[in-house]
Design a protein around this motif. Structure first.
Motif, PDB file in Angstrom:
ATOM      1  N   TRP A 465       0.791  -1.226   0.000  1.00  0.00           N
ATOM      2  CA  TRP A 465       0.000   0.000   0.000  1.00  0.00           C
ATOM      3  C   TRP A 465       0.825   1.277   0.000  1.00  0.00           C
ATOM      4  O   TRP A 465       0.473   2.229  -0.723  1.00  0.00           O
ATOM      5  N   PRO A 466       1.912   1.394   0.777  1.00  0.00           N
ATOM      6  CA  PRO A 466       2.674   2.647   0.707  1.00  0.00           C
ATOM      7  C   PRO A 466       3.156   2.978  -0.698  1.00  0.00           C
ATOM      8  O   PRO A 466       3.203   4.141  -1.093  1.00  0.00           O
ATOM      9  N   VAL A 467       3.538   1.927  -1.449  1.00  0.00           N
ATOM     10  CA  VAL A 467       3.989   2.160  -2.825  1.00  0.00           C
ATOM     11  C   VAL A 467       2.808   2.462  -3.734  1.00  0.00           C
ATOM     12  O   VAL A 467       2.850   3.395  -4.541  1.00  0.00           O
ATOM     13  N   LEU A 468       1.735   1.680  -3.603  1.00  0.00           N
ATOM     14  CA  LEU A 468       0.581   1.861  -4.474  1.00  0.00           C
ATOM     15  C   LEU A 468      -0.077   3.226  -4.276  1.00  0.00           C
ATOM     16  O   LEU A 468      -0.582   3.821  -5.229  1.00  0.00           O
ATOM     17  N   ILE A 469      -0.061   3.708  -3.022  1.00  0.00           N
ATOM     18  CA  ILE A 469      -0.659   5.020  -2.761  1.00  0.00           C
ATOM     19  C   ILE A 469       0.081   6.107  -3.532  1.00  0.00           C
ATOM     20  O   ILE A 469      -0.521   7.070  -4.016  1.00  0.00           O
ATOM     21  N   GLN A 470       1.392   5.940  -3.660  1.00  0.00           N
ATOM     22  CA  GLN A 470       2.186   6.966  -4.322  1.00  0.00           C
ATOM     23  C   GLN A 470       1.962   7.021  -5.830  1.00  0.00           C
ATOM     24  O   GLN A 470       2.174   8.067  -6.442  1.00  0.00           O
ATOM     25  N   ILE A 471       1.539   5.907  -6.427  1.00  0.00           N
ATOM     26  CA  ILE A 471       1.472   5.833  -7.887  1.00  0.00           C
ATOM     27  C   ILE A 471       0.523   6.876  -8.483  1.00  0.00           C
ATOM     28  O   ILE A 471       0.931   7.673  -9.334  1.00  0.00           O
ATOM     29  N   PRO A 472      -0.773   6.924  -8.075  1.00  0.00           N
ATOM     30  CA  PRO A 472      -1.647   7.947  -8.669  1.00  0.00           C
ATOM     31  C   PRO A 472      -1.228   9.367  -8.329  1.00  0.00           C
ATOM     32  O   PRO A 472      -1.367  10.273  -9.153  1.00  0.00           O
ATOM     33  N   VAL A 473      -0.704   9.559  -7.111  1.00  0.00           N
ATOM     34  CA  VAL A 473      -0.224  10.894  -6.741  1.00  0.00           C
ATOM     35  C   VAL A 473       0.950  11.288  -7.612  1.00  0.00           C
ATOM     36  O   VAL A 473       1.042  12.423  -8.092  1.00  0.00           O
ATOM     37  N   PHE A 474       1.864  10.352  -7.816  1.00  0.00           N
ATOM     38  CA  PHE A 474       3.027  10.607  -8.664  1.00  0.00           C
ATOM     39  C   PHE A 474       2.595  10.970 -10.076  1.00  0.00           C
ATOM     40  O   PHE A 474       3.074  11.958 -10.654  1.00  0.00           O
ATOM     41  N   PHE A 475       1.678  10.189 -10.663  1.00  0.00           N
ATOM     42  CA  PHE A 475       1.204  10.472 -12.015  1.00  0.00           C
ATOM     43  C   PHE A 475       0.528  11.838 -12.080  1.00  0.00           C
ATOM     44  O   PHE A 475       0.745  12.600 -13.027  1.00  0.00           O
ATOM     45  N   ALA A 476      -0.324  12.128 -11.083  1.00  0.00           N
ATOM     46  CA  ALA A 476      -1.048  13.402 -11.104  1.00  0.00           C
ATOM     47  C   ALA A 476      -0.097  14.578 -11.004  1.00  0.00           C
ATOM     48  O   ALA A 476      -0.224  15.563 -11.749  1.00  0.00           O
ATOM     49  N   LEU A 477       0.864  14.497 -10.087  1.00  0.00           N
ATOM     50  CA  LEU A 477       1.815  15.597  -9.939  1.00  0.00           C
ATOM     51  C   LEU A 477       2.673  15.745 -11.181  1.00  0.00           C
ATOM     52  O   LEU A 477       2.962  16.867 -11.627  1.00  0.00           O
ATOM     53  N   TYR A 478       3.088  14.619 -11.757  1.00  0.00           N
ATOM     54  CA  TYR A 478       3.882  14.665 -12.984  1.00  0.00           C
ATOM     55  C   TYR A 478       3.104  15.346 -14.103  1.00  0.00           C
ATOM     56  O   TYR A 478       3.640  16.194 -14.822  1.00  0.00           O
ATOM     57  N   LYS A 479       1.833  14.989 -14.219  1.00  0.00           N
ATOM     58  CA  LYS A 479       1.003  15.595 -15.255  1.00  0.00           C
ATOM     59  C   LYS A 479       0.843  17.091 -15.030  1.00  0.00           C
ATOM     60  O   LYS A 479       0.946  17.893 -15.967  1.00  0.00           O
ATOM     61  N   VAL A 480       0.609  17.487 -13.776  1.00  0.00           N
ATOM     62  CA  VAL A 480       0.447  18.912 -13.462  1.00  0.00           C
ATOM     63  C   VAL A 480       1.722  19.669 -13.805  1.00  0.00           C
ATOM     64  O   VAL A 480       1.683  20.732 -14.431  1.00  0.00           O
ATOM     65  N   LEU A 481       2.863  19.142 -13.393  1.00  0.00           N
ATOM     66  CA  LEU A 481       4.137  19.805 -13.680  1.00  0.00           C
ATOM     67  C   LEU A 481       4.407  19.861 -15.181  1.00  0.00           C
ATOM     68  O   LEU A 481       5.009  20.816 -15.682  1.00  0.00           O
ATOM     69  N   PHE A 482       3.929  18.843 -15.884  1.00  0.00           N
ATOM     70  CA  PHE A 482       4.255  18.739 -17.307  1.00  0.00           C
ATOM     71  C   PHE A 482       3.370  19.623 -18.179  1.00  0.00           C
ATOM     72  O   PHE A 482       3.849  20.193 -19.166  1.00  0.00           O
ATOM     73  N   VAL A 483       2.080  19.752 -17.839  1.00  0.00           N
ATOM     74  CA  VAL A 483       1.167  20.419 -18.769  1.00  0.00           C
ATOM     75  C   VAL A 483       0.707  21.804 -18.327  1.00  0.00           C
ATOM     76  O   VAL A 483       0.276  22.595 -19.168  1.00  0.00           O
TER      77      VAL A 483
END
Length: 620
Positions: A465-483
């Motif tokens: 769970w600690p790793v899985l929780i980070q996955i959507p947050v990581f993707f969302a933050l990456y997308k925000v920073l990118f676009v």
């Protein structure tokens, strides 16, 4: 770290990979297939639409400027026919009379030859972070190196003719500002007067009110159009998480996205330059988008219209065009009729886009920003970062604050996960005993282990769970920073002057102390190294695996991730490093609370002295 923990970590990594694969299979691939099918059906759709409208003229055909650069200057004697003469942008602007445009956010001009909006420069944005960097040029006239413009008008069978790209309009003033709209007029040989009121706001929206005053003897029927045309295929990032190219929302058809290659392929499949057509859309918009900027036509949202994505490869370079065609308007002698359309031309700022959607009722205009498939996570992530940036004045600090809040939000789940991991470490001797006792009977071994988990109330997959929780947050933050343009050139502290760009320092030239440039592949900055260190510390808090291959994988993983994330936006690396640091504190607290030994110092000592790890056993 015992075998069950190793399995959990490997499972978490595999699940993160499955997210990418699943996205590609369930969303990316079907979207590409749908686009291919749309391209193959385009010709029949076009014919059907034409049959329904009988002789209704369509933008791009003979009665209006086709996407072939008809306003390009004629080739000089000896030049190849149809090849335009490329001028400097300044020379192209000076070739025709113009009305100057001046607002708080942009400067430029409106071309009276054809009444095109073909000169827009964004005052608030520069090419790079240097103080003397040039401002972003969004639109440019035909004849320049990269023509890109918007045009409005009418098509139809009108006595005396209609204004076209060569018609010279008269203006009632020489400057367009938010406080002073410009009225353009043009009269044909039959006495029909065409007028256009062009207004602009302080951000990025033009309002175009076209009127036809019929002073002829018979009624006339005209159809309003608007188009955005771009000559040549621009350089794009070409990254799968970002759409650059032709885009639009067409009524119930929803969001349509076509890269430049998509439109070129559609043209070649159907044998037509007309791309894809939808008839009778109620609500929507069409345009061309870059990563941070866009130009889009917004027709009347209450009446049906047709929309198209097209390309013409007849010249020396392709010409991409999106256009809309409105319903016919019949105007009796002595009467006046008209229509209002809009043009968005500027930076894709979230608040501005959302404001236009609400104020003008533009259908799904917020999709002009590529929030991606995880829209429901990405956009709230942006709002949270933007809120705290408004409070503290720094997007980097906002990332740190949001990370802490996410940690607090998921604290019960993470605590339960870490507690379960701690319990597994506490019963590790008994687990090893079961494996030794039933090493020749795998089924019995698993049954005994499951009984142990049940008796001790342990969830064997809780460590994921600690790793899985980070996955959507990581993707969302990456997308925000990118676009999101709000992150572009947003500084943090020190050497990080652009959170959306990689850390510019590198360990291979001692972070700039040595006077030579480091190849991009070897640019490993301070923040990626800090991220790697925090990841290394987090992994060394647990017992090392006995298996040498697993031990090597977990030892080198922080190094691999350091190099991998070195090319990612600095804001994302800062998030990951800070999140790792908080996780180390949280995991250390929970392990002590449950009486589980923290293996960090022992593992570091073994690494330094190259001691062989002792077999797992009871901890004192």
């Amino acid at each position: 770290m015992n075998r069950e923990d190793n399995k959990n970590l490997i499972l978490a990594i595999l699940l993160s990979v499955l997210v990418f694969v699943g996205w590609t299979y369930f969303y990316g691939a079907p979207q590409m297939e749908r686009q291919r099918q749309d391209a193959e059906m385009a010709q029949s759709q076009q014919e059907e639409a034409q049959g329904q409208q009988q002789n209704i003229p369509v933008p791009g055909e003979a009665q209006m400027p086709a996407p072939d650069g008809s306003a390009e200057p004629a080739a000089p004697t000896g030049a190849l026919p149809g090849v335009a003469v490329e001028q400097t942008r300044e020379a192209a602007l000076a070739a025709n009379p113009r009305v100057m445009i001046d607002t708080a956010s942009k400067r430029g001009s409106l071309n009276l030859r054809g009444a095109r909006i073909d000169d827009i420069v964004l005052k608030d944005y520069q090419e790079n972070v240097e103080d003397d960097s040039d401002n972003i040029v969004l639109l440019s006239p035909t004849g320049s190196a990269d023509p890109y413009y918007a045009e409005f008008g009418w098509v139809g069978d009108v006595p005396g003719g209609l204004p076209d790209s060569q018609s010279l309009w008269e203006a009632d003033r020489d400057q367009l500002t938010p406080d002073a709209p410009v009225t353009l007029t043009w009269e044909n040989e039959a006495g029909i007067v065409f007028s256009r009121v062009v207004a602009i706001d302080d951000n990025a929206m033009f309002t175009i009110e076209d009127r036809v005053d019929n002073q002829a003897e018979d009624a006339v029927t005209v159809f309003p159009y608007g188009l955005v045309s771009r000559h040549g295929e621009p350089e794009t990032i070409g990254f799968f998480i970002l759409h650059e190219g032709l885009i639009g929302v067409l009524g119930e058809e929803g969001l349509q996205e076509y890269s430049y290659d998509n439109v070129l392929d559609a043209s070649r499949i159907t044998g037509s330059v007309r791309g894809t057509t939808w008839a009778d859309n109620n609500g929507g918009w069409l345009g061309i988008t870059d990563k941070y900027w866009a130009a889009t036509i917004i027709p009347d949202q209450t009446t049906p219209f047709q929309g198209r994505f097209t390309v013409d490869e007849g010249g020396n370079r392709p010409i991409f065009q999106t256009d809309v065609l409105g319903q016919g308007l019949t105007i009796a002698p002595g009467e006046t009729g008209g229509v209002t359309q809009r043009l968005f031309a500027g930076a894709k700022e979230v608040d501005v886009i959302d404001g236009y959607q609400d104020n003008y009722g533009i259908l799904r205009f917020d999709l002009l920003i590529d929030w991606g498939w995880f829209y429901f996570i990405t956009k709230p992530m942006f709002y949270a970062l933007d809120f705290f940036n408004a409070l503290v004045g720094n997007f980097g600090v906002a990332i740190l604050i949001v990370t802490v809040l996410l940690k607090i939000l998921f604290l019960p789940l993470a605590n339960k996960s870490y507690a379960s991991m701690a319990k597994m470490k506490a019963v590790q001797p008994e687990m090893m005993s079961i494996r030794d006792r039933y090493k020749d009977d795998r089924m019995k071994q698993q049954q005994e282990l499951m009984e142990l988990y049940k008796r001790e109330k342990i969830n064997p997959v809780a460590g994921c769970w600690p790793v899985l929780i980070q996955i959507p947050v990581f993707f969302a933050l990456y997308k925000v920073l990118f676009v999101s343009i709000e992150m572009r050139h947003a500084p943090f502290f020190g050497w990080i002057q652009d959170l959306a760009a990689p850390d510019p320092t590198s360990i291979f030239n001692l972070f700039g102390l040595l006077p030579f440039a480091v190849p991009a592949l070897l640019t490993v900055g301070v923040w990626p190294i800090l991220m790697g260190i925090t990841m290394f510390v987090q992994m060394k808090m647990n017992p090392e695996p006995a298996d040498p291959i697993q031990k090597a994988v977990f030892t080198w993983m922080p190094v691999i991730f350091t190099f991998l994330l070195a090319s990612f936006p600095a804001g994302l690396v800062i998030y990951w490093a800070w999140n790792n640091f908080l996780s180390v504190l949280q995991q250390g607290f929970i392990m002590r609370r449950h009486g589980v030994k923290i293996e960090l110092w022992d593992n570091l000592r073994k690494l330094i002295t190259r001691e062989k790890p002792e077999p797992d056993g009871p901890k004192s």
